[in-house]
Design a protein around this motif. Sequence first.
Motif, PDB file in Angstrom:
ATOM      1  N   THR A  76       9.113   3.635   4.162  1.00 44.38           N
ATOM      2  CA  THR A  76       7.691   3.494   4.520  1.00 44.38           C
ATOM      3  C   THR A  76       6.883   4.699   4.048  1.00 44.38           C
ATOM      4  OG1 THR A  76       8.149   4.451   6.700  1.00 44.38           O
ATOM      5  CG2 THR A  76       8.196   2.039   6.508  1.00 44.38           C
ATOM      6  N   ILE A  77       7.340   5.338   2.988  1.00 44.32           N
ATOM      7  CA  ILE A  77       6.657   6.519   2.461  1.00 44.32           C
ATOM      8  C   ILE A  77       5.304   6.133   1.874  1.00 44.32           C
ATOM      9  CG2 ILE A  77       8.752   7.825   1.984  1.00 44.32           C
ATOM     10  CD1 ILE A  77       8.717   6.770  -0.827  1.00 44.32           C
ATOM     11  N   PRO A  78       4.333   7.055   1.889  1.00 48.50           N
ATOM     12  CA  PRO A  78       3.020   6.735   1.309  1.00 48.50           C
ATOM     13  C   PRO A  78       3.085   6.622  -0.210  1.00 48.50           C
ATOM     14  CG  PRO A  78       3.103   9.034   2.030  1.00 48.50           C
ATOM     15  CD  PRO A  78       4.360   8.393   2.517  1.00 48.50           C
ATOM     16  N   VAL A  79       2.368   5.648  -0.749  1.00 47.60           N
ATOM     17  CA  VAL A  79       2.299   5.424  -2.194  1.00 47.60           C
ATOM     18  C   VAL A  79       0.835   5.447  -2.612  1.00 47.60           C
ATOM     19  CG1 VAL A  79       2.798   3.842  -4.091  1.00 47.60           C
ATOM     20  CG2 VAL A  79       4.406   4.032  -2.177  1.00 47.60           C
ATOM     21  N   ILE A  80       0.535   6.278  -3.606  1.00 50.74           N
ATOM     22  CA  ILE A  80      -0.818   6.333  -4.165  1.00 50.74           C
ATOM     23  C   ILE A  80      -0.748   5.786  -5.584  1.00 50.74           C
ATOM     24  CG2 ILE A  80      -2.728   7.829  -4.853  1.00 50.74           C
ATOM     25  CD1 ILE A  80      -1.844   9.759  -2.635  1.00 50.74           C
ATOM     26  N   VAL A  81      -1.578   4.786  -5.875  1.00 50.01           N
ATOM     27  CA  VAL A  81      -1.548   4.166  -7.210  1.00 50.01           C
ATOM     28  C   VAL A  81      -2.675   4.722  -8.073  1.00 50.01           C
ATOM     29  CG1 VAL A  81      -0.453   2.049  -6.399  1.00 50.01           C
ATOM     30  CG2 VAL A  81      -2.940   2.201  -6.411  1.00 50.01           C
ATOM     31  N   MET A  82      -2.359   4.872  -9.367  1.00 56.67           N
ATOM     32  CA  MET A  82      -3.354   5.317 -10.352  1.00 56.67           C
ATOM     33  C   MET A  82      -3.635   4.164 -11.291  1.00 56.67           C
ATOM     34  SD  MET A  82      -1.680   9.027 -11.323  1.00 56.67           S
ATOM     35  CE  MET A  82      -0.123   8.270 -11.842  1.00 56.67           C
ATOM     36  N   THR A  83      -4.898   3.959 -11.588  1.00 56.16           N
ATOM     37  CA  THR A  83      -5.227   2.851 -12.469  1.00 56.16           C
ATOM     38  C   THR A  83      -6.413   3.185 -13.359  1.00 56.16           C
ATOM     39  OG1 THR A  83      -5.929   0.546 -12.590  1.00 56.16           O
ATOM     40  CG2 THR A  83      -6.630   1.796 -10.659  1.00 56.16           C
ATOM     41  N   ALA A  84      -6.280   2.766 -14.595  1.00 55.10           N
ATOM     42  CA  ALA A  84      -7.417   2.901 -15.518  1.00 55.10           C
ATOM     43  C   ALA A  84      -8.277   1.657 -15.456  1.00 55.10           C
ATOM     44  CB  ALA A  84      -6.894   3.118 -16.940  1.00 55.10           C
ATOM     45  N   HIS A  85      -7.851   0.675 -14.712  1.00 55.33           N
ATOM     46  CA  HIS A  85      -8.557  -0.602 -14.602  1.00 55.33           C
ATOM     47  C   HIS A  85      -9.106  -0.736 -13.180  1.00 55.33           C
ATOM     48  CE1 HIS A  85      -6.487  -1.549 -18.360  1.00 55.33           C
ATOM     49  NE2 HIS A  85      -5.403  -1.099 -17.765  1.00 55.33           N
ATOM     50  N   SER A  86      -9.696   0.340 -12.731  1.00 50.61           N
ATOM     51  CA  SER A  86     -10.120   0.390 -11.333  1.00 50.61           C
ATOM     52  C   SER A  86     -11.170  -0.663 -11.028  1.00 50.61           C
ATOM     53  CB  SER A  86     -10.676   1.766 -11.011  1.00 50.61           C
ATOM     54  OG  SER A  86     -11.086   1.828  -9.667  1.00 50.61           O
ATOM     55  N   SER A  87     -10.938  -1.347  -9.920  1.00 49.54           N
ATOM     56  CA  SER A  87     -11.915  -2.299  -9.407  1.00 49.54           C
ATOM     57  C   SER A  87     -11.629  -2.487  -7.937  1.00 49.54           C
ATOM     58  CB  SER A  87     -11.795  -3.645 -10.128  1.00 49.54           C
ATOM     59  OG  SER A  87     -10.594  -4.286  -9.764  1.00 49.54           O
ATOM     60  N   VAL A  88     -12.594  -3.019  -7.253  1.00 43.84           N
ATOM     61  CA  VAL A  88     -12.399  -3.272  -5.828  1.00 43.84           C
ATOM     62  C   VAL A  88     -11.213  -4.203  -5.622  1.00 43.84           C
ATOM     63  CG1 VAL A  88     -13.421  -4.307  -3.769  1.00 43.84           C
ATOM     64  CG2 VAL A  88     -14.823  -2.882  -5.288  1.00 43.84           C
ATOM     65  N   GLN A  89     -11.080  -5.185  -6.499  1.00 43.17           N
ATOM     66  CA  GLN A  89     -10.014  -6.173  -6.334  1.00 43.17           C
ATOM     67  C   GLN A  89      -8.634  -5.539  -6.451  1.00 43.17           C
ATOM     68  OE1 GLN A  89     -10.330  -9.520  -8.957  1.00 43.17           O
ATOM     69  NE2 GLN A  89      -8.452 -10.485  -8.217  1.00 43.17           N
ATOM     70  N   THR A  90      -8.405  -4.719  -7.507  1.00 43.28           N
ATOM     71  CA  THR A  90      -7.078  -4.110  -7.667  1.00 43.28           C
ATOM     72  C   THR A  90      -6.790  -3.115  -6.555  1.00 43.28           C
ATOM     73  OG1 THR A  90      -8.043  -2.444  -9.146  1.00 43.28           O
ATOM     74  CG2 THR A  90      -7.040  -4.376 -10.167  1.00 43.28           C
ATOM     75  N   ASP A 121       0.191  14.528   5.561  1.00 41.99           N
ATOM     76  CA  ASP A 121      -0.049  14.861   6.973  1.00 41.99           C
ATOM     77  C   ASP A 121       0.076  13.622   7.846  1.00 41.99           C
ATOM     78  OD1 ASP A 121      -0.434  17.508   6.452  1.00 41.99           O
ATOM     79  OD2 ASP A 121      -2.629  17.417   6.439  1.00 41.99           O
ATOM     80  N   LEU A 122      -0.537  12.529   7.399  1.00 39.78           N
ATOM     81  CA  LEU A 122      -0.465  11.295   8.183  1.00 39.78           C
ATOM     82  C   LEU A 122       0.956  10.759   8.241  1.00 39.78           C
ATOM     83  CD1 LEU A 122      -3.717   9.461   7.018  1.00 39.78           C
ATOM     84  CD2 LEU A 122      -3.286  10.532   9.232  1.00 39.78           C
ATOM     85  N   TYR A 123       1.684  10.876   7.132  1.00 41.37           N
ATOM     86  CA  TYR A 123       3.075  10.423   7.092  1.00 41.37           C
ATOM     87  C   TYR A 123       3.935  11.244   8.043  1.00 41.37           C
ATOM     88  CZ  TYR A 123       7.708   9.330   5.212  1.00 41.37           C
ATOM     89  OH  TYR A 123       9.020   8.943   5.060  1.00 41.37           O
ATOM     90  N   GLU A 124       3.684  12.567   8.078  1.00 43.83           N
ATOM     91  CA  GLU A 124       4.438  13.433   8.986  1.00 43.83           C
ATOM     92  C   GLU A 124       4.178  13.048  10.437  1.00 43.83           C
ATOM     93  OE1 GLU A 124       7.330  16.140   9.507  1.00 43.83           O
ATOM     94  OE2 GLU A 124       6.485  15.598   7.552  1.00 43.83           O
ATOM     95  N   ASP A 125       2.895  12.781  10.754  1.00 42.55           N
ATOM     96  CA  ASP A 125       2.553  12.351  12.116  1.00 42.55           C
ATOM     97  C   ASP A 125       3.226  11.025  12.448  1.00 42.55           C
ATOM     98  OD1 ASP A 125       0.971  14.577  12.362  1.00 42.55           O
ATOM     99  OD2 ASP A 125      -0.913  13.537  11.953  1.00 42.55           O
ATOM    100  N   LYS A 126       3.258  10.120  11.461  1.00 48.17           N
ATOM    101  CA  LYS A 126       3.875   8.808  11.667  1.00 48.17           C
ATOM    102  C   LYS A 126       5.375   8.941  11.910  1.00 48.17           C
ATOM    103  CE  LYS A 126       4.159   4.207   9.546  1.00 48.17           C
ATOM    104  NZ  LYS A 126       3.797   3.396   8.366  1.00 48.17           N
ATOM    105  N   LYS A 127       6.022   9.850  11.154  1.00 51.86           N
ATOM    106  CA  LYS A 127       7.454  10.071  11.345  1.00 51.86           C
ATOM    107  C   LYS A 127       7.751  10.639  12.731  1.00 51.86           C
ATOM    108  CE  LYS A 127       8.857  12.604   7.903  1.00 51.86           C
ATOM    109  NZ  LYS A 127       9.797  13.336   7.024  1.00 51.86           N
ATOM    110  N   GLU A 128       6.915  11.596  13.160  1.00 54.12           N
ATOM    111  CA  GLU A 128       7.104  12.175  14.489  1.00 54.12           C
ATOM    112  C   GLU A 128       6.924  11.116  15.570  1.00 54.12           C
ATOM    113  OE1 GLU A 128       4.556  15.496  15.006  1.00 54.12           O
ATOM    114  OE2 GLU A 128       5.466  16.677  13.396  1.00 54.12           O
ATOM    115  N   LEU A 129       5.909  10.247  15.388  1.00 56.39           N
ATOM    116  CA  LEU A 129       5.669   9.178  16.355  1.00 56.39           C
ATOM    117  C   LEU A 129       6.858   8.227  16.406  1.00 56.39           C
ATOM    118  CD1 LEU A 129       3.720   7.870  18.335  1.00 56.39           C
ATOM    119  CD2 LEU A 129       2.709   6.618  16.432  1.00 56.39           C
ATOM    120  N   GLN A 130       7.422   7.906  15.233  1.00 60.55           N
ATOM    121  CA  GLN A 130       8.582   7.019  15.182  1.00 60.55           C
ATOM    122  C   GLN A 130       9.778   7.660  15.877  1.00 60.55           C
ATOM    123  OE1 GLN A 130       7.118   3.870  14.393  1.00 60.55           O
ATOM    124  NE2 GLN A 130       9.252   3.684  13.807  1.00 60.55           N
TER     125      GLN A 130
END
Length: 465
Positions: A76-90, A121-130
Amino acid sequence: MSQKRIYVVDDDPKIGELFAKVLGRDGYATQGFTSAEPLLQACDDGRPPDLVLTDLMMPDVSGMELIEALRERGLTIPVIVMTAHSSVQTAVEAMRLGAFHYLQKPVNLEEMRALLAKALDLYEDKKELQEIKQTRKKEHSVGKIIGTSDEVQEVRDTIETLKDIPNTTVLVRGETGTGKNLVAQTLHYASKWSGGRFMEINCAALPDNLLESELFGYEKGAFTDARAAKPGLLEVADGGTLFLDEIDSMSLGLQSKLLSFLESRQFRRLGGTDEIKVTTRIVCATNANLQEKVAEKEFRKDLLFRINVVALQLPPLRRMGADALQIAEKVAAGFASEFGKPFDGFTEAAQEKLLSHNWPGNVRELRNVLERALIFAKTPTLDASDLVLLQTDLFDGAASDADTFRFRASATLEDLEYEYIKHTLANNRNSSYADVAKLLGISKKTLWEKRKRYNLDEEVEEMTA
């Protein structure tokens, strides 16, 4: 804190090299990959990252497919996506599949740093909560309910039966101190509701208007001090459990509102117009006789039917026989561990004393007795002399001298209230019920409620009506 590991996936190797260099200077352990397969293999080999930064459009496995593959592996690790085809839909589609956020190429390095820090930071908080949830789940497993009697086994069996049943309201009955709160938490953590929060409120501890706002929340401007909107406990516990202790203390008007929620599973905040729907499970508890409350028009009959779908009756400690000794040993061992003192059990005389005591305060009273015993014990094995019991020591002469009521400072306020009401009843047998209430400085209705709470029927029966 250990160094955070970040995996960068982009079919352009220069991107991985650039980010590895930039993030390395920021203190991250960064590794670049030109495709998703070696990253997934690293995860399978026991080297999962703390965060993944991935291109969205790649020839073999896309960023979307990588997110799904990580979820299939239970990561459940955080994933950040990079795109050159940025749009609200993607962006929406990526976040719908579980991406934390997205970055548009060419990536702004400062924006990337800020987003990485927030995600980690949010992932660390989520892990501690779990971790906290897992710990509480172990602490409140069904096996922690001690006892071999049929009554205790029935409680455990019912909790097991209910763990996957949706939206079933449960009523926990039992004398004060029998562990109703423990059973409510076990119902929560042993069920699929354990993913949500366990919230509790004592209905007798708050005035009616404050209890209503705590349960249902309110909108800004709903009343004078409502400077901002606030969600109620029904919302906060969505997907989890709300425990309503001393449900018998709730006013008739608020009972009606609770009944409406139980029927529809939706409600409005105070001052609000929008209907809010939640899946919160409701567990109620009482030590009062609700049938009598209904007969006296102090509790709604339809609400009793609605909360009494499943009823759990907790036995008092005095009826538990050998189970009481098991409970005492576990409680004493807990205090011994907390105080850093040895504990080797009870002598036969101590066991006889524990079994012969009436335990009006049940397990709560037992905990008080054993806590004191472990504090002052001179030997690892507790003897009868170490056990200062309520009847013999805490309330010397409570019922023998009408003008004197003595007690030790180690008594709880609840123990004191119980013994003082019993003392007053015993020494005013020829007075009317109203006169005794006046002596105690409470209403006749309150005296009736406390008589039922503390099971003082014998004293009441000896009085002149």
